[in-house]
Design a protein around this motif. Sequence first.
Motif, PDB file in Angstrom:
ATOM      1  N   PHE A   1      22.255   3.272   2.062  1.00  0.00           N
ATOM      2  CA  PHE A   1      22.134   2.175   1.111  1.00  0.00           C
ATOM      3  C   PHE A   1      23.005   2.372  -0.115  1.00  0.00           C
ATOM      4  CE2 PHE A   1      19.881  -0.207  -2.290  1.00  0.00           C
ATOM      5  CZ  PHE A   1      20.056  -1.472  -1.754  1.00  0.00           C
ATOM      6  N   THR A   2      23.076   3.597  -0.640  1.00  0.00           N
ATOM      7  CA  THR A   2      23.935   3.834  -1.800  1.00  0.00           C
ATOM      8  C   THR A   2      25.405   3.634  -1.439  1.00  0.00           C
ATOM      9  OG1 THR A   2      23.874   6.222  -1.321  1.00  0.00           O
ATOM     10  CG2 THR A   2      22.349   5.397  -2.977  1.00  0.00           C
ATOM     11  N   SER A   3      25.778   3.979  -0.222  1.00  0.00           N
ATOM     12  CA  SER A   3      27.151   3.714   0.230  1.00  0.00           C
ATOM     13  C   SER A   3      27.410   2.211   0.258  1.00  0.00           C
ATOM     14  CB  SER A   3      27.382   4.302   1.628  1.00  0.00           C
ATOM     15  OG  SER A   3      27.250   5.715   1.621  1.00  0.00           O
ATOM     16  N   TYR A   4      26.433   1.459   0.759  1.00  0.00           N
ATOM     17  CA  TYR A   4      26.574   0.007   0.860  1.00  0.00           C
ATOM     18  C   TYR A   4      26.701  -0.629  -0.524  1.00  0.00           C
ATOM     19  CZ  TYR A   4      25.440  -4.802   2.219  1.00  0.00           C
ATOM     20  OH  TYR A   4      25.461  -6.156   2.414  1.00  0.00           O
ATOM     21  N   VAL A   5      25.875  -0.193  -1.477  1.00  0.00           N
ATOM     22  CA  VAL A   5      25.928  -0.746  -2.826  1.00  0.00           C
ATOM     23  C   VAL A   5      27.288  -0.472  -3.452  1.00  0.00           C
ATOM     24  CG1 VAL A   5      24.986  -0.537  -5.162  1.00  0.00           C
ATOM     25  CG2 VAL A   5      23.446  -0.689  -3.206  1.00  0.00           C
ATOM     26  N   TRP A   6      27.818   0.739  -3.271  1.00  0.00           N
ATOM     27  CA  TRP A   6      29.146   1.054  -3.809  1.00  0.00           C
ATOM     28  C   TRP A   6      30.207   0.155  -3.177  1.00  0.00           C
ATOM     29  CZ3 TRP A   6      34.005   2.444  -2.297  1.00  0.00           C
ATOM     30  CH2 TRP A   6      34.859   2.965  -3.275  1.00  0.00           C
TER      31      TRP A   6
END
Length: 297
Positions: free
Chosen positions: A232-237
Amino acid sequence: MQRDGRDIRVWILLTTVYIVWGSTYLGIGLVIETMPPFVSGGLRFVVAALILGVFLLVKTGPEAFRMNRREFLDAALVGLLLLTGGNGMVAVAEQHISTGLAALLVASTPLWLVIMRTVFRDRPHVLTLTGVLIGFLGVAGISLTGGMSGGSVGVVVILLASFSWAVGSFMSGRAPMPKNPFAASTVEMVVGGGGLLVCSGLAGEHLVLSEVSGRSWAALAYLIVVGSLVGFTSYVWLLGNAPISLVSTYAYVNPVVAVALGMIFLGETVTAMMVAAGLVIVAGVALVVSTERRRVP
């Protein structure tokens, strides 16, 4: 930073999302075997938010969470759309349909995104639109193989989840968000996870610890660490640093990963038609990726 595909970090994190989120459908299916869908999703994102938030505070101090009221509220709304609406409804739908079919139906997300871009006069390149349509034809081909089945309730819920996820993704790339993307992820996960826990209470769910199996706990741990903290943090970035059409190609690759994992771990059969349809999906993704990479923001 340019919002295009020339940054090597875009490709590293996009590949991460391709693989990690393709595996989360299996993980969710294992979790909800013995845990209610809303409460398990709420635990997943609240715990992940606490871990990420503590890490940020230790590493950078409270400065990472400096944001104004508008940025916080927008991140909170995105969290509700992506996680409470999107991810929560996927978990509910997987009570009625297979994990592979759920992943296939989520591939409708890029179509919603294309419609939103058109409405807001950010018209996609004709080749981007062509790639989206090609990918969707591949998804349809897999769906028509007959290897997966599901109820109409699950199908409707998944399509609603896709719409909610698309709205959240579209908003995330345009609304003023917290400057630190990991702080944004923390806000989104804690609010989205809290929303799932509220839904759990409204739905009358009850978590009986003695009835939760070991593999459900293991799958939940995987979803927290890999699916949320990494994926999810990869997606947000990516939403803040790459074109939305490029980021949304995960919805075409995830079904291929999900079907493959179903074959390996659940003994699902893969027909020649499914292989052919998977190649069509890859062709659609390749067209979108190559087109977006050439675009000048």
